[in-house]
Motif scaffolding. Structure first.
Motif, PDB file in Angstrom:
ATOM      1  N   LEU A  85       8.724  13.313   4.432  1.00 44.88           N
ATOM      2  CA  LEU A  85       7.847  12.864   5.511  1.00 44.88           C
ATOM      3  C   LEU A  85       8.032  13.682   6.782  1.00 44.88           C
ATOM      4  O   LEU A  85       7.234  13.582   7.709  1.00 44.88           O
ATOM      5  CB  LEU A  85       8.086  11.384   5.817  1.00 44.88           C
ATOM      6  N   GLY A  93       0.111   1.686   6.231  1.00 42.95           N
ATOM      7  CA  GLY A  93       1.195   2.665   6.209  1.00 42.95           C
ATOM      8  C   GLY A  93       1.616   3.015   4.799  1.00 42.95           C
ATOM      9  O   GLY A  93       1.822   4.194   4.469  1.00 42.95           O
ATOM     10  N   THR A  94       1.750   2.013   3.937  1.00 43.26           N
ATOM     11  CA  THR A  94       2.125   2.261   2.542  1.00 43.26           C
ATOM     12  C   THR A  94       1.073   3.104   1.845  1.00 43.26           C
ATOM     13  O   THR A  94       1.404   4.012   1.054  1.00 43.26           O
ATOM     14  CB  THR A  94       2.300   0.924   1.801  1.00 43.26           C
ATOM     15  N   ILE A 111       1.364   6.769   3.156  1.00 44.73           N
ATOM     16  CA  ILE A 111       2.638   7.369   2.726  1.00 44.73           C
ATOM     17  C   ILE A 111       2.574   7.746   1.256  1.00 44.73           C
ATOM     18  O   ILE A 111       2.985   8.851   0.859  1.00 44.73           O
ATOM     19  CB  ILE A 111       3.809   6.397   3.003  1.00 44.73           C
ATOM     20  N   ASN A 112       2.060   6.840   0.415  1.00 44.55           N
ATOM     21  CA  ASN A 112       1.948   7.141  -1.013  1.00 44.55           C
ATOM     22  C   ASN A 112       1.006   8.318  -1.257  1.00 44.55           C
ATOM     23  O   ASN A 112       1.294   9.195  -2.086  1.00 44.55           O
ATOM     24  CB  ASN A 112       1.448   5.908  -1.772  1.00 44.55           C
ATOM     25  N   TYR A 125       0.427  10.713   0.801  1.00 41.50           N
ATOM     26  CA  TYR A 125       1.099  11.920   1.288  1.00 41.50           C
ATOM     27  C   TYR A 125       2.159  12.389   0.296  1.00 41.50           C
ATOM     28  O   TYR A 125       2.259  13.583   0.004  1.00 41.50           O
ATOM     29  CB  TYR A 125       1.724  11.630   2.654  1.00 41.50           C
ATOM     30  N   LEU A 175       1.511  11.903  10.006  1.00 39.32           N
ATOM     31  CA  LEU A 175       2.243  12.621   8.959  1.00 39.32           C
ATOM     32  C   LEU A 175       1.824  14.085   8.958  1.00 39.32           C
ATOM     33  O   LEU A 175       0.639  14.388   9.113  1.00 39.32           O
ATOM     34  CB  LEU A 175       1.951  12.006   7.580  1.00 39.32           C
ATOM     35  N   PRO A 197       9.627   5.621   6.973  1.00 40.31           N
ATOM     36  CA  PRO A 197       8.461   4.829   6.554  1.00 40.31           C
ATOM     37  C   PRO A 197       8.147   3.695   7.527  1.00 40.31           C
ATOM     38  O   PRO A 197       6.979   3.407   7.802  1.00 40.31           O
ATOM     39  CB  PRO A 197       8.885   4.279   5.182  1.00 40.31           C
ATOM     40  N   ILE A 244       6.265   4.974  10.686  1.00 39.17           N
ATOM     41  CA  ILE A 244       4.831   5.203  10.468  1.00 39.17           C
ATOM     42  C   ILE A 244       4.066   3.883  10.569  1.00 39.17           C
ATOM     43  O   ILE A 244       3.000   3.801  11.190  1.00 39.17           O
ATOM     44  CB  ILE A 244       4.608   5.887   9.103  1.00 39.17           C
TER      45      ILE A 244
END
Length: 291
Positions: A67, A154-155, A158-159, A161, A190, A222, A225
């Protein structure tokens, strides 16, 4: 010139509109107080979180966590746009959507593909009508939300990314400054931008971390973010109510001006009608005398 009845009907309609705008102003004012309290309580937490993350990330190389690592080639860019679900708040939503569209054009000019994640009905409708690709949409959520919404968003990013569906993510929201100032703001989510270590004069504080810095970053990044997203949601919610309150206040003042103008027109028309009737009476009386 409009008839008496038409002018009276317009005056009545404007007065009813004024009642609506005044009521909406009061509702927005009540909601603003709650939203302002939420953002004022959360901002110190978010700033302290950023301070801790900056201190941690400045001690390590960006390659230590995915990240943090900036990719050499940026092909897919995600843009999170936070708007309101309802209108009647002036140019607030339009400014946010236009900022998102400008950023999308800049990225496309660089040969990058853009995907939008829209929070709020207004943003979703704007970008859907213009043919942009929507990664995800969260309509009808801005009236009542909590940290769970920020956690879900956010999840999701993030996933995307980590799976390399996205190489860069930006957040666009309305930052609340005051009742009359709400600023459309864009920030990179990100990869997380590492803060540069400032060369301060004099001795600097040294911290020992347990567990290791790497272990803490794996937990904090995490969450950071999601904290950023939640702050954007709170700021936009507060800005929305402030913008609507200002818009309804202006609309109420415009209604007062329209009522004054229509009343003046009504009085002029009434005076003209009375003058015409008097002239007819005088003319008739003169005709009878001559007869």
């Amino acid at each position: 010139m409009a008839s008496f009845r038409e002018i009276q009907r317009k005056i009545g309609a404007v007065k009813k509109t004024k009642q609506i705008t005044k009521a909406m102003n009061m509702v927005a004012s009540a909601k603003l107080r709650g939203a302002q309290q939420r953002i004022e309580r959360f901002r110190p937490y978010a700033e302290k979180y950023y301070e801790i993350l900056s201190d941690l990330s400045s001690r390590v190389d960006s390659s230590i966590h995915p990240l943090l690592e900036k990719r050499e080639e940026i092909n897919n860019v995600g843009i999170i746009v936070v708007t309101s679900d309802k209108g009647l708040c002036g140019s607030f939503n339009a400014n946010l959507c236009q900022m998102g569209a400008r950023l999308a054009r800049e990225k496309k000019d660089q040969g990058q593909q853009v995907k939008f994640l829209c929070v709020g009905k207004k943003g979703r409708d704007f970008f859907r009508k213009r043919g942009y690709e929507l990664l995800e949409a969260y309509p009808e959520v801005m009236n009542n939300f909590d940290f769970q919404l920020a956690n879900d968003i956010g999840t999701r990013v993030i996933n995307s990314y980590l799976e390399k569906d996205l190489d860069e993510v930006h957040l666009i929201f309305g930052e609340f400054h005051s009742m009359v100032k709400q600023v459309p703001t864009a920030s990179q989510v990100l990869p997380v931008v590492q803060a540069e270590v400032a060369e301060a004069e004099g001795p600097q504080s040294e911290y020992l971390f347990e567990p290791s810095v790497e272990g803490l970053l794996a937990e904090i990044l995490p969450r950071y973010i999601k904290v950023q997203v939640y702050r954007g949601l709170l700021d936009t919610s507060c800005s929305e109510h402030a913008a609507r309150m200002t818009a309804m206040d202006n609309a109420t003042k415009n209604c007062d001006e329209m009522v004054d103008q229509l009343t003046l027109a009504y009085n002029k028309a009434r005076q003209a009608a009375i003058t015409t009737e008097l002239m007819d009476i005088v003319g008739g009386a003169e005709a009878l005398k001559q007869g």
